[in-house]
Design a protein around this motif. Structure first.
Motif, PDB file in Angstrom:
ATOM      1  N   PRO A 227       0.809  -1.219   0.000  1.00 18.79           N
ATOM      2  CA  PRO A 227       0.000   0.000   0.000  1.00 18.79           C
ATOM      3  C   PRO A 227       0.847   1.276   0.000  1.00 18.79           C
ATOM      4  CG  PRO A 227       0.225  -0.767   2.235  1.00 18.79           C
ATOM      5  CD  PRO A 227       0.937  -1.778   1.359  1.00 18.79           C
ATOM      6  N   HIS A 228       0.165   2.406   0.027  1.00 25.74           N
ATOM      7  CA  HIS A 228       0.817   3.718   0.063  1.00 25.74           C
ATOM      8  C   HIS A 228       1.741   3.855   1.273  1.00 25.74           C
ATOM      9  CE1 HIS A 228       1.287   7.977  -0.820  1.00 25.74           C
ATOM     10  NE2 HIS A 228       1.032   8.236   0.449  1.00 25.74           N
ATOM     11  N   GLY A 229       1.340   3.363   2.407  1.00 26.95           N
ATOM     12  CA  GLY A 229       2.136   3.475   3.629  1.00 26.95           C
ATOM     13  C   GLY A 229       3.121   2.337   3.828  1.00 26.95           C
ATOM     14  N   MET A 230       3.628   1.803   2.736  1.00 28.66           N
ATOM     15  CA  MET A 230       4.461   0.595   2.797  1.00 28.66           C
ATOM     16  C   MET A 230       5.731   0.767   3.628  1.00 28.66           C
ATOM     17  SD  MET A 230       5.973   0.334  -1.035  1.00 28.66           S
ATOM     18  CE  MET A 230       7.305   1.382  -1.583  1.00 28.66           C
ATOM     19  N   LEU A 231       6.254   1.981   3.724  1.00 34.32           N
ATOM     20  CA  LEU A 231       7.466   2.174   4.524  1.00 34.32           C
ATOM     21  C   LEU A 231       7.201   1.928   6.009  1.00 34.32           C
ATOM     22  CD1 LEU A 231       8.975   5.248   2.697  1.00 34.32           C
ATOM     23  CD2 LEU A 231       9.903   2.943   2.776  1.00 34.32           C
ATOM     24  N   THR A 232       5.960   2.046   6.419  1.00 35.77           N
ATOM     25  CA  THR A 232       5.591   1.747   7.802  1.00 35.77           C
ATOM     26  C   THR A 232       5.139   0.306   7.937  1.00 35.77           C
ATOM     27  OG1 THR A 232       4.917   4.030   8.171  1.00 35.77           O
ATOM     28  CG2 THR A 232       4.049   2.388   9.693  1.00 35.77           C
ATOM     29  N   THR A 233       4.274  -0.132   7.034  1.00 42.95           N
ATOM     30  CA  THR A 233       3.684  -1.465   7.163  1.00 42.95           C
ATOM     31  C   THR A 233       4.622  -2.591   6.756  1.00 42.95           C
ATOM     32  OG1 THR A 233       2.693  -1.329   4.952  1.00 42.95           O
ATOM     33  CG2 THR A 233       1.346  -0.583   6.812  1.00 42.95           C
ATOM     34  N   HIS A 234       5.615  -2.299   5.940  1.00 42.23           N
ATOM     35  CA  HIS A 234       6.532  -3.328   5.444  1.00 42.23           C
ATOM     36  C   HIS A 234       8.000  -2.901   5.591  1.00 42.23           C
ATOM     37  CE1 HIS A 234       2.717  -4.292   3.476  1.00 42.23           C
ATOM     38  NE2 HIS A 234       3.147  -5.541   3.520  1.00 42.23           N
ATOM     39  N   ALA A 235       8.304  -2.231   6.697  1.00 39.37           N
ATOM     40  CA  ALA A 235       9.668  -1.749   6.933  1.00 39.37           C
ATOM     41  C   ALA A 235      10.676  -2.894   6.937  1.00 39.37           C
ATOM     42  CB  ALA A 235       9.738  -0.978   8.249  1.00 39.37           C
ATOM     43  N   ASP A 236      10.253  -4.074   7.351  1.00 34.71           N
ATOM     44  CA  ASP A 236      11.158  -5.222   7.407  1.00 34.71           C
ATOM     45  C   ASP A 236      11.663  -5.635   6.028  1.00 34.71           C
ATOM     46  OD1 ASP A 236       8.457  -5.990   6.912  1.00 34.71           O
ATOM     47  OD2 ASP A 236       8.947  -8.064   7.412  1.00 34.71           O
ATOM     48  N   VAL A 237      10.902  -5.334   4.991  1.00 39.39           N
ATOM     49  CA  VAL A 237      11.305  -5.654   3.617  1.00 39.39           C
ATOM     50  C   VAL A 237      11.993  -4.455   2.965  1.00 39.39           C
ATOM     51  CG1 VAL A 237      10.450  -6.263   1.317  1.00 39.39           C
ATOM     52  CG2 VAL A 237       9.430  -7.323   3.344  1.00 39.39           C
ATOM     53  N   LEU A 238      11.450  -3.272   3.163  1.00 39.85           N
ATOM     54  CA  LEU A 238      11.963  -2.093   2.471  1.00 39.85           C
ATOM     55  C   LEU A 238      13.283  -1.580   3.028  1.00 39.85           C
ATOM     56  CD1 LEU A 238       8.830  -2.131   1.717  1.00 39.85           C
ATOM     57  CD2 LEU A 238       9.324   0.166   0.964  1.00 39.85           C
ATOM     58  N   ASN A 239      13.489  -1.644   4.325  1.00 32.25           N
ATOM     59  CA  ASN A 239      14.742  -1.146   4.895  1.00 32.25           C
ATOM     60  C   ASN A 239      15.963  -1.883   4.347  1.00 32.25           C
ATOM     61  OD1 ASN A 239      13.711   0.982   6.372  1.00 32.25           O
ATOM     62  ND2 ASN A 239      13.378  -0.249   8.194  1.00 32.25           N
ATOM     63  N   PRO A 240      15.943  -3.218   4.261  1.00 28.47           N
ATOM     64  CA  PRO A 240      17.096  -3.890   3.648  1.00 28.47           C
ATOM     65  C   PRO A 240      17.295  -3.513   2.167  1.00 28.47           C
ATOM     66  CG  PRO A 240      15.834  -5.449   4.952  1.00 28.47           C
ATOM     67  CD  PRO A 240      15.027  -4.185   4.879  1.00 28.47           C
ATOM     68  N   ASP A 241      16.189  -3.302   1.446  1.00 24.20           N
ATOM     69  CA  ASP A 241      16.313  -2.880   0.046  1.00 24.20           C
ATOM     70  C   ASP A 241      16.952  -1.501  -0.051  1.00 24.20           C
ATOM     71  OD1 ASP A 241      15.154  -5.252  -0.743  1.00 24.20           O
ATOM     72  OD2 ASP A 241      13.251  -4.358  -1.344  1.00 24.20           O
ATOM     73  N   LEU A 242      16.546  -0.594   0.832  1.00 24.82           N
ATOM     74  CA  LEU A 242      17.143   0.741   0.850  1.00 24.82           C
ATOM     75  C   LEU A 242      18.635   0.686   1.196  1.00 24.82           C
ATOM     76  CD1 LEU A 242      14.391   2.845   2.651  1.00 24.82           C
ATOM     77  CD2 LEU A 242      15.275   3.234   0.356  1.00 24.82           C
ATOM     78  N   LEU A 243      18.970  -0.100   2.178  1.00 22.99           N
ATOM     79  CA  LEU A 243      20.367  -0.226   2.573  1.00 22.99           C
ATOM     80  C   LEU A 243      21.214  -0.802   1.431  1.00 22.99           C
ATOM     81  CD1 LEU A 243      22.436   0.144   4.781  1.00 22.99           C
ATOM     82  CD2 LEU A 243      21.827  -2.129   5.639  1.00 22.99           C
TER      83      LEU A 243
END
Length: 60
Positions: free
Chosen positions: A39-55
């Motif tokens: 969803p739109h708020g994916m950085l909050t709801t799926h931080a466990d997936v997105l943070n490693p991708d960002l890193l």
């Protein structure tokens, strides 16, 4: 400088088709990573997936 655009494909606030491809095209070194069902708020709801991708992107 490379820029990463991350977008949830289920975003109802900023629909993918109407905005994301154009945003990436306007960036000189833009790249896109999409997330099916997120969803739109994916950085909050799926931080466990997105943070490693960002890193990973930052380290590359």
């Amino acid at each position: 400088m490379p820029v990463l655009v991350m977008h949830g494909e289920a975003d109802q606030v900023v629909p993918f088709a109407s905005s994301v491809p154009r945003a990436v095209d306007l960036l000189k070194n833009g790249s896109l990573k999409t997330y099916p069902g997120y969803p739109h708020g994916m950085l909050t709801t799926h931080a466990d997936v997105l943070n490693p991708d960002l890193l990973s992107f930052i380290k590359s």
